[in-house]
Motif scaffolding. Structure first.
Motif, PDB file in Angstrom:
ATOM      1  N   MET A 103     -21.415 -49.997  21.911  1.00 50.05           N
ATOM      2  CA  MET A 103     -21.645 -51.337  21.386  1.00 50.05           C
ATOM      3  C   MET A 103     -22.854 -51.986  22.057  1.00 50.05           C
ATOM      4  O   MET A 103     -23.686 -52.620  21.395  1.00 50.05           O
ATOM      5  N   GLN A 106     -26.267 -50.488  20.856  1.00 51.35           N
ATOM      6  CA  GLN A 106     -26.662 -50.967  19.534  1.00 51.35           C
ATOM      7  C   GLN A 106     -27.169 -52.401  19.589  1.00 51.35           C
ATOM      8  O   GLN A 106     -28.181 -52.749  18.980  1.00 51.35           O
ATOM      9  N   ARG A 158     -13.735 -56.939  20.497  1.00 53.23           N
ATOM     10  CA  ARG A 158     -12.892 -55.995  19.780  1.00 53.23           C
ATOM     11  C   ARG A 158     -11.648 -55.656  20.603  1.00 53.23           C
ATOM     12  O   ARG A 158     -11.574 -55.934  21.800  1.00 53.23           O
ATOM     13  N   LEU A 284     -23.993 -58.627  19.911  1.00 55.71           N
ATOM     14  CA  LEU A 284     -22.814 -57.892  20.368  1.00 55.71           C
ATOM     15  C   LEU A 284     -21.669 -57.990  19.368  1.00 55.71           C
ATOM     16  O   LEU A 284     -20.970 -57.015  19.104  1.00 55.71           O
ATOM     17  N   ALA A 287     -22.431 -55.667  16.531  1.00 56.04           N
ATOM     18  CA  ALA A 287     -22.248 -54.277  16.937  1.00 56.04           C
ATOM     19  C   ALA A 287     -20.774 -53.928  17.079  1.00 56.04           C
ATOM     20  O   ALA A 287     -20.345 -52.820  16.740  1.00 56.04           O
ATOM     21  N   ALA A 288     -19.980 -54.881  17.565  1.00 61.21           N
ATOM     22  CA  ALA A 288     -18.549 -54.631  17.752  1.00 61.21           C
ATOM     23  C   ALA A 288     -17.833 -54.448  16.419  1.00 61.21           C
ATOM     24  O   ALA A 288     -16.857 -53.693  16.320  1.00 61.21           O
TER      25      ALA A 288
END
Length: 290
Positions: A103, A106, A158, A284, A287-288
């Motif tokens: 994560m 990315q 997440r 973030l 990405a998560a």
């Protein structure tokens, strides 16, 4: 007030031992003793009650210790802010590789394309190092298991489920799912209790609730060293499902599954959240969810 003397005074008050403090601040004991005497003379306050073999703080010393530590914290914060404004923006990130590596990679790639002027500095850290790093202004942001610390705020990223990690040649490697009875009597490898107290609590609570009798065969300071222990066949481990385990280790789902852990981006609750930090947190989140 001499700030260097104040810093060294705070060091002395940590253990109330001149010799120990002198080693930490790279001075000889006589030099530090002279410095503390000069500090008292400069301020006009008697800070220590000196005995034959020990020292104690006076009431004035207690006051200087309490307010001096806060003053040093503020000075360090302002110095860091000045440096960053002069040299350019920077985001200092502490992260746990077992929870954040893919994560984070990315998010960094996307963020750097949109904000090329902002430097990103990342450090592989334990849970305790991340929390203390935020408080000491070593980090601006951490990616870790969320906790209830009142000094921190979290943005949820997440949920992570636990799996059992086993070497490919282990007797449990062929099982589709791992049951509590399968873990009974197994040698257990864990992330360090001191560095990852939240993880340790979750794992040990699960073993207690399921009445699993196993022996802790090793504690490790991070997922990389834990993976080496698994590859060496030292035992089995409970890890986050997305942990990077390599091709010599298999991840097996568990039934019943342990309670999941919740990963978030954490930062100090007080103070202003800079625009570039908000932008990175947004990357973030994207990405998560990818």
């Amino acid at each position: 007030m001499n700030l260097e003397h104040l810093r060294n005074f705070i060091e002395v008050t940590e253990e109330m031992n001149i010799s120990s403090a002198a080693r930490r601040v790279n001075l000889t004991q006589p030099a530090l003793s002279r410095q503390m005497a000069a500090f008292e003379n400069d301020t006009g306050w008697s800070l220590f009650d000196r005995g034959a073999k020990s020292i104690k703080l006076t009431r004035s010393g207690e006051v200087v210790k309490r307010h001096g530590a806060e003053l040093i914290r503020q000075v360090d914060q302002m110095e860091s802010q000045m440096r960053r404004e002069i040299e350019g923006e920077e985001i200092r990130i502490g992260y746990a590789p077992s929870l954040a590596s893919g994560m984070l990679q990315q998010a960094m790639g996307s963020f750097s394309q949109l904000h090329p002027h902002v430097r990103l500095s990342i450090t592989d850290s334990s849970s305790e190092e991340m929390i203390s790093g935020l408080r000491d202004h070593k980090y601006d942001l951490v990616i870790a298991v969320k906790n209830e610390d009142p000094d921190l705020e979290w943005v949820s990223l997440r949920q992570e489920n636990f799996v059992t990690a086993v070497p490919v040649k282990h007797e449990l490697a062929m099982k589709r799912k791992i049951k509590p009875s399968d873990l009974d009597g197994q040698k257990l490898l864990l992330l360090s209790r001191a560095d990852y107290p939240g993880y340790w609590k979750e794992v040990t609570n699960y073993f207690k609730a399921q009445e699993i009798n196993s022996k802790v065969a090793g504690e490790f300071d991070g997922i990389s060293s834990l993976r080496l222990g698994l590859e060496a066949g030292l035992g089995v481990a409970l890890v986050a499902e997305r942990s990077q385990l390599g091709n010599q280790v298999k991840a097996k789902k568990m039934e019943p599954a342990p309670d999941p852990i919740f990963v978030g981006a954490g930062y100090l609750a007080r103070g202003k959240l800079e625009p570039w930090l908000k932008a990175f947190i947004a990357e973030l989140e994207l990405a998560a969810g990818a």
